[in-house]
Design an enzyme around this catalytic site. Structure first.
Site, mmCIF file in Angstrom:
data_model
loop_
_atom_site.group_PDB
_atom_site.id
_atom_site.type_symbol
_atom_site.label_atom_id
_atom_site.label_comp_id
_atom_site.label_asym_id
_atom_site.label_seq_id
_atom_site.Cartn_x
_atom_site.Cartn_y
_atom_site.Cartn_z
ATOM 1 N N ASN A 12 0.859 -1.185 0.000
ATOM 2 C CA ASN A 12 0.000 0.000 0.000
ATOM 3 C C ASN A 12 0.903 1.246 0.000
ATOM 4 O OD1 ASN A 12 -1.395 2.266 1.090
ATOM 5 N ND2 ASN A 12 -3.041 0.917 1.730
ATOM 6 N N ASP A 14 -0.124 4.500 -0.056
ATOM 7 C CA ASP A 14 -0.830 5.730 0.339
ATOM 8 C C ASP A 14 0.097 6.754 0.996
ATOM 9 O OD1 ASP A 14 -3.142 4.477 -0.446
ATOM 10 O OD2 ASP A 14 -3.907 4.144 1.580
ATOM 11 N N HIS A 15 0.977 6.259 1.863
ATOM 12 C CA HIS A 15 1.722 7.220 2.681
ATOM 13 C C HIS A 15 2.926 7.833 1.977
ATOM 14 C CE1 HIS A 15 -1.240 6.820 5.625
ATOM 15 N NE2 HIS A 15 -1.069 5.514 5.704
ATOM 16 N N ARG A 23 3.924 18.793 1.696
ATOM 17 C CA ARG A 23 4.589 19.971 1.151
ATOM 18 C C ARG A 23 3.901 20.534 -0.092
ATOM 19 N NH1 ARG A 23 9.824 21.639 2.479
ATOM 20 N NH2 ARG A 23 9.839 21.640 4.732
ATOM 21 N N HIS A 48 -5.586 3.706 -1.677
ATOM 22 C CA HIS A 48 -6.899 4.062 -1.124
ATOM 23 C C HIS A 48 -7.217 5.504 -1.516
ATOM 24 C CE1 HIS A 48 -9.465 4.377 2.861
ATOM 25 N NE2 HIS A 48 -10.156 4.700 1.784
ATOM 26 N N ARG A 50 -9.334 8.219 -0.812
ATOM 27 C CA ARG A 50 -10.306 8.627 0.205
ATOM 28 C C ARG A 50 -11.158 9.764 -0.330
ATOM 29 N NH1 ARG A 50 -8.647 6.560 5.632
ATOM 30 N NH2 ARG A 50 -10.469 7.656 6.376
ATOM 31 N N ARG A 54 -6.958 12.861 1.046
ATOM 32 C CA ARG A 54 -5.879 13.319 1.934
ATOM 33 C C ARG A 54 -4.525 12.749 1.537
ATOM 34 N NH1 ARG A 54 -7.359 10.100 7.463
ATOM 35 N NH2 ARG A 54 -9.357 11.063 7.083
ATOM 36 N N HIS A 55 -4.500 11.590 0.886
ATOM 37 C CA HIS A 55 -3.206 11.095 0.388
ATOM 38 C C HIS A 55 -3.279 10.835 -1.123
ATOM 39 C CE1 HIS A 55 -5.191 7.377 1.606
ATOM 40 N NE2 HIS A 55 -4.909 7.539 2.881
ATOM 41 N N GLU A 75 -8.716 0.722 -3.293
ATOM 42 C CA GLU A 75 -9.460 0.734 -2.039
ATOM 43 C C GLU A 75 -10.323 1.975 -1.973
ATOM 44 O OE1 GLU A 75 -7.848 1.022 2.072
ATOM 45 O OE2 GLU A 75 -6.643 -0.624 1.321
ATOM 46 N N THR A 105 -7.040 6.544 10.286
ATOM 47 C CA THR A 105 -6.908 5.455 9.338
ATOM 48 C C THR A 105 -8.191 4.634 9.420
ATOM 49 O OG1 THR A 105 -5.533 3.557 8.695
ATOM 50 C CG2 THR A 105 -5.722 3.993 11.049
ATOM 51 N N THR A 106 -8.299 3.586 8.600
ATOM 52 C CA THR A 106 -9.536 2.803 8.585
ATOM 53 C C THR A 106 -9.660 2.059 9.912
ATOM 54 O OG1 THR A 106 -9.081 2.533 6.249
ATOM 55 C CG2 THR A 106 -10.872 1.230 7.150
ATOM 56 N N GLU A 156 -11.095 -9.237 3.101
ATOM 57 C CA GLU A 156 -9.819 -8.884 3.720
ATOM 58 C C GLU A 156 -10.085 -8.714 5.210
ATOM 59 O OE1 GLU A 156 -7.210 -6.091 1.813
ATOM 60 O OE2 GLU A 156 -6.381 -5.454 3.737
ATOM 61 N N HIS A 199 -3.646 -4.525 7.755
ATOM 62 C CA HIS A 199 -3.754 -3.338 8.610
ATOM 63 C C HIS A 199 -2.852 -3.499 9.830
ATOM 64 C CE1 HIS A 199 -5.217 0.416 10.151
ATOM 65 N NE2 HIS A 199 -5.860 0.577 9.005
ATOM 66 N N GLY A 200 -1.919 -2.573 9.940
ATOM 67 C CA GLY A 200 -1.042 -2.545 11.113
ATOM 68 C C GLY A 200 0.017 -3.627 11.138
ATOM 69 N N GLY A 221 1.175 -1.382 4.339
ATOM 70 C CA GLY A 221 1.562 -0.066 3.856
ATOM 71 C C GLY A 221 2.394 0.740 4.818
ATOM 72 N N HIS A 222 1.740 1.255 5.860
ATOM 73 C CA HIS A 222 2.356 2.271 6.716
ATOM 74 C C HIS A 222 3.729 1.838 7.240
ATOM 75 C CE1 HIS A 222 2.859 4.584 10.505
ATOM 76 N NE2 HIS A 222 2.463 5.564 9.720
HETATM 77 N N1 PXP Z 1 -5.844 -3.054 4.039
HETATM 78 C C1 PXP Z 1 -6.788 -2.102 4.110
HETATM 79 C C2 PXP Z 1 -8.155 -2.443 3.658
HETATM 80 C C3 PXP Z 1 -6.473 -0.808 4.568
HETATM 81 O O1 PXP Z 1 -7.439 0.130 4.645
HETATM 82 C C4 PXP Z 1 -5.152 -0.513 4.907
HETATM 83 C C5 PXP Z 1 -4.782 0.875 5.325
HETATM 84 O O2 PXP Z 1 -5.006 1.754 4.278
HETATM 85 C C6 PXP Z 1 -4.193 -1.530 4.798
HETATM 86 C C7 PXP Z 1 -4.571 -2.800 4.395
HETATM 87 C C8 PXP Z 1 -2.761 -1.301 5.144
HETATM 88 O O3 PXP Z 1 -2.643 -0.969 6.487
HETATM 89 P P1 PXP Z 1 -1.272 -0.412 7.004
HETATM 90 O O4 PXP Z 1 -0.997 0.856 6.287
HETATM 91 O O5 PXP Z 1 -1.500 -0.237 8.472
HETATM 92 O O6 PXP Z 1 -0.237 -1.466 6.705
#
Ligand code: PXP
Length: 251
Positions: A12, A14-15, A23, A48, A50, A54-55, A75, A105-106, A156, A199-200, A221-222
């Site tokens: 992912n 996004d970040h 910036r 994702h 949104r 935002r990203h 997403e 976050t979600t 998921e 996630h996480g 992702g993060h």
């Molecule tokens: N899966 C879904 C559906 C998510 O919404 C996210 C966060 O955008 C992730 C996976 C990835 O989560 P993380 O960024 O915490 O790894």
């Protein structure tokens, strides 16, 4: 049970866009990160879009669709706007997530069971367009059964609660949550759903989830984007891949 196949890693990005947007400049470029991820062995890219942009922005989705060779997991929230964007791009997968403007976050899973009729209608054109539709849900059996009922191809499972409990040192609560995720993965698979999780997830908490034989894909992702500050994105992804494969060995 033997694993259903090689565990895929969806990265992912996004970040990367979060840092760019901080910036208001053009870099770092999410497409460039996606191409690096692809070169490092990622099996897919998740982005994702949104509602508040935002990203990831619309132009990022366009650039990703045109620029990457591995599958895109788009997403989004189950809104009319996102449906029309998805239908325009026809990504490999569309993952529906709950979205609240004020959340960082979600935070929770989608309430599929409470929205069966609307979601059945919502995903029908996406399925017809050839997208694999995925529901981002907790491991509650009602949500899993509802996802099967509406015709989703994938669930998921939300690993955010598990990862937070572990991070807070609440080992036995984390083990309980992991057990719930394990039961959820089994139930989903028995209902014919492909099982993903995410996630996480980090280097330290990924192994027990990667070891679920029914899970076919992790979306991360993060942590990876953060870790890339120290190691570079390619090596950060390769280390995650190594840990996922190690967790799967010997099953
Ligand atoms: N899966 C879904 C559906 C998510 O919404 C996210 C966060 O955008 C992730 C996976 C990835 O989560 P993380 O960024 O915490 O790894």
């Amino acid at each position: 049970m033997k694993p259903l196949g090689r565990l895929r890693l969806g990265v992912n990005i996004d970040h990367v866009a979060t840092v760019r947007n901080a910036r208001g400049s053009a870099w770092p470029d999410p497409l460039r990160a996606a191409l690096l991820a692809e070169a490092a062995g990622a099996d897919g890219i998740t982005a994702h879009l949104r509602e508040d942009r935002r990203h990831i922005r619309d132009a990022d989705i366009e650039a990703l669709v045109a620029g990457i060779s591995i599958p895109l997991n788009f997403e989004c929230a189950a809104t009319a706007e996102m449906q029309s964007i998805a239908l325009r791009h026809r990504p490999h997968a569309v993952c529906l997530v709950p979205e609240k403007r004020e959340e960082r976050t979600t935070e929770g899973g989608l309430d599929v069971a409470g929205d069966i009729d609307r979601l059945t209608d919502y995903i029908a054109p996406l399925r017809e367009a050839g997208c694999r539709v995925s529901m981002f849900i907790g491991h509650d059996p009602r949500q899993i059964e509802a996802s099967a009922r509406i015709g989703a191809a994938v669930v998921e499972l939300h690993t955010g609660h598990y990862s937070e409990l572990l991070a807070d040192g609440l080992e036995s609560a984390a083990a309980e949550e992991l057990e719930g995720l394990r039961r959820g993965a089994r139930l989903a698979h028995s209902l014919g759903l492909e099982v993903h999780a995410g996630h996480g997830l980090t280097y330290d908490n990924v192994a027990p989830v990667a070891a679920f034989a029914e899970v076919m894909e992790l979306n991360i992702g993060h942590f990876l984007i953060g870790e890339s500050i120290y190691r570079g994105l390619g090596p950060a992804i390769e280390e995650m891949r190594r840990r996922m494969d190690a967790a799967r060995e010997g099953l």
